[in-house]
Design an enzyme around this catalytic site. Structure first.
Site, short mmCIF file in Angstrom:
data_model
loop_
_atom_site.label_atom_id
_atom_site.label_comp_id
_atom_site.label_asym_id
_atom_site.label_seq_id
_atom_site.Cartn_x
_atom_site.Cartn_y
_atom_site.Cartn_z
CE LYS A 122 -1.62 1.83 4.00
NZ LYS A 122 -0.74 2.39 5.04
CD GLU A 182 -2.05 3.45 14.24
OE1 GLU A 182 -2.23 4.40 13.47
OE2 GLU A 182 -1.20 2.55 14.06
CG HIS A 224 -4.94 -0.72 7.56
ND1 HIS A 224 -4.43 -1.57 6.61
CD2 HIS A 224 -3.90 0.08 7.92
CE1 HIS A 224 -3.15 -1.30 6.42
NE2 HIS A 224 -2.81 -0.29 7.20
C1 BG6 Z 1 0.29 1.16 8.39
C2 BG6 Z 1 0.14 2.66 8.47
O1 BG6 Z 1 -0.22 0.68 7.18
O2 BG6 Z 1 -0.39 0.55 9.48
C3 BG6 Z 1 0.62 3.18 9.81
O3 BG6 Z 1 0.87 3.27 7.41
C4 BG6 Z 1 -0.06 2.44 10.95
O4 BG6 Z 1 0.38 4.58 9.91
C5 BG6 Z 1 0.09 0.93 10.75
O5 BG6 Z 1 0.52 2.85 12.17
C6 BG6 Z 1 -0.70 0.15 11.79
O6 BG6 Z 1 -0.42 -1.22 11.70
P1 BG6 Z 1 -0.31 -2.18 12.97
O7 BG6 Z 1 -0.09 -3.52 12.38
O8 BG6 Z 1 0.82 -1.68 13.79
O9 BG6 Z 1 -1.62 -2.05 13.68
#
Ligand code: BG6
Length: 484
Positions: free
Chosen positions: A153, A221, A245
């Site tokens: 992505k 997050e 996502h």
């Molecule tokens: C990524 C984003 O695709 O996914 C990030 O670019 C984000 O900004 C991350 O923090 C989150 O992924 P995970 O697996 O840490 O929840």
């Protein structure tokens, strides 16, 4: 898993170190996996040894024993330096030499962990080369080696650019050779959504407008965008998180049971959900940007590389509506932000209250809504709240929870990238994004991307985002006759 060469574009980057080398290592340790043959591609002035050292660092960071990491890196990794990502002569020479040395049949994975601006040039160069090799194109013999193209992505920047990128991809590669990554689909708990829904008749029968009042999908997050301004400031949270996502979580939650549990069956149902989803509206979209707070002196605009008048969203919430039999009138609220109070990904299915409030009349109180919370990370599991009678006189009602935690029963999960890389090597596209899915997901948000009429609310670091987002959950759904 057939023997193959794995060509990793962007081998000197963060994703390679953080996720891809550990995942490649783990996949190669699985039973029946062929000896790994990986070519790292980059523009940096590296050689085989520099790449191997970088991989050893990455693997030891990921808790692999240093001796094992070195042995793996030295046998698995070669480096190919390119001047530009559309001049791939050195890559093809290295691949051919490695195949000759190891007696391989020519099967290849090309993994693009590159800046999106380079995708068209790289894909075209790979496509032309593969056409010459006879692995793609009009008449591919049955015994031709296979080629798989993996694209990280972001897939496009909006609907038009995603359509254009698909056009370039399909000029050379058939859809079944293309693996668009959304790493959320590789997470065990995201896949568990399918098991949870379709293995438990009890939940599935309540999974519709009749019993569900609304669904809230939250990805909070605690990390921020410091050090990533070069990528993040031109992108923002709607594009970085919501379009991919959270929209994947949405379609898995809302989809109908597939006819078969395979790539076609599942992707077809997800596409139907997206097609039934109305275009998001600006008055049901809330954007935010973090300022200082909770021990952080810097807000988003203070990060290096971020313009002081940046409007980039680090928080986004949007209320979606589906026009289909199952979900008509049930709002789905998707929200996500950086620098939140807590790291938490969950899907909350809020059920309707019982139609009559029987207990208030007899001196008790109104029951609460039952809420099913599917915790995707961390503390993976679920809770279901329900009401019980408070012992004693009258009909006092108390809310309690049933809960299940993965950790209490199962060991640790494989990382999402390990699952996805294994699936690429085995040729299973179920957990990857179909061309049409990528485009439909952009279509849903096209009216709210880059829409300067939408206010970007400042919010404090360490909180839960702008207050305005709370109103998306509380407010009753708007008139059914909204914009299509
Ligand atoms: C990524 C984003 O695709 O996914 C990030 O670019 C984000 O900004 C991350 O923090 C989150 O992924 P995970 O697996 O840490 O929840």
């Amino acid at each position: 898993m057939d023997p193959h060469v794995f060509v990793l574009f962007g081998a000197t980057g963060d994703l390679a170190a953080l996720k891809l080398f550990p995942a490649l290592y783990r996949v190669s340790q699985r039973d029946g996996a062929p000896p790994p043959a990986v070519i790292g591609v980059g523009r940096s002035d590296w050689d085989d040894t520099t790449l191997q050292d970088a991989a050893v660092d990455a693997l030891t960071e990921a808790d692999v024993d240093e001796g094992e990491a070195r042995e793996w890196a030295e046998s698995a990794l070669r480096y190919a330096r390119v001047e530009a990502y559309d001049q791939l002569g050195p890559v093809f020479e290295t691949a051919e030499a490695l195949e000759a040395e190891r007696g391989l049949d020519g099967n290849r994975v090309y993994y693009l962990a590159l800046p999106p601006s380079t995708f068209p040039g790289t894909i075209t160069a790979l496509g032309e080369y593969e056409e010459d090799r006879g692995t793609v194109g009009e008449h591919v013999p049955d015994d031709a080696p296979w080629v798989r193209l993996v694209i990280e992505k972001p897939f496009g920047h909006d609907l038009a650019s995603a359509q254009e990128l698909n056009r370039i991809v399909h000029e050379h590669f058939p859809e079944n050779a293309v693996y668009r990554i959304d790493h959320f689909l590789g997470k065990e708990t995201v896949q568990n959504l399918l098991v949870f829904r379709f293995a438990n008749a009890f939940f599935e029968s309540a999974w519709s407008r009749r019993d569900v009042e609304r669904v809230e999908i939250t990805v909070a997050e605690t990390n921020d965008a410091a050090g990533r301004a070069g990528y993040f400031d031109g992108v923002g949270t709607m594009r970085d998180m919501i379009q991919n996502h959270l929209t994947q979580l949405f379609s898995l939650t809302a989809m109908e049971p597939p006819a078969r549990l395979d790539a076609e069956g599942i992707r077809r149902e997800k596409i139907k959900v997206l097609r039934s989803t109305r275009t998001a509206r600006s008055n049901e979209t809330v954007l935010g940007q973090y300022g200082p707070g909770a021990g952080h002196d810097e807000g988003y605009r203070d990060h290096e590389g971020v313009p002081e008048d940046s409007r980039t969203d680090t928080f986004a919430a949007v209320r979606l509506h589906l026009d289909n039999w199952r979900w008509q009138g049930v709002p789905f609220v998707l929200r996500t932000g950086k620098r939140m109070a807590e790291r938490l990904t969950e899907i909350a299915v809020v059920f309707r209250r019982p139609p009559i409030t029987l207990f208030q009349a007899s001196g008790g109180c109104d029951p609460e809504r039952n809420v099913l919370r599917l915790r995707l990370q961390p503390n993976e599991g679920f809770t279901l709240s329900f009401d019980v009678k408070t012992p004693g006189d009258g009909f006092g009602v108390s809310t309690r929870e049933l809960s299940f935690r993965y950790e209490d029963t199962f060991g640790p999960f494989p990382d999402a990238y390990e699952t996805l890389l294994r699936d690429v090597a085995e040729g299973d596209p179920t957990l990857f994004v179909h061309a049409e899915e990528a485009e439909e997901a952009w279509r849903i948000y096209h009216a709210v991307l880059d829409n300067t009429d939408i206010e970007v609310h400042p919010y404090e670091s360490g909180g839960w985002g702008p207050d305005a987002a709370g109103r998306l959950v509380e407010a009753p759904p708007p008139e059914e006759s909204g914009e299509p």
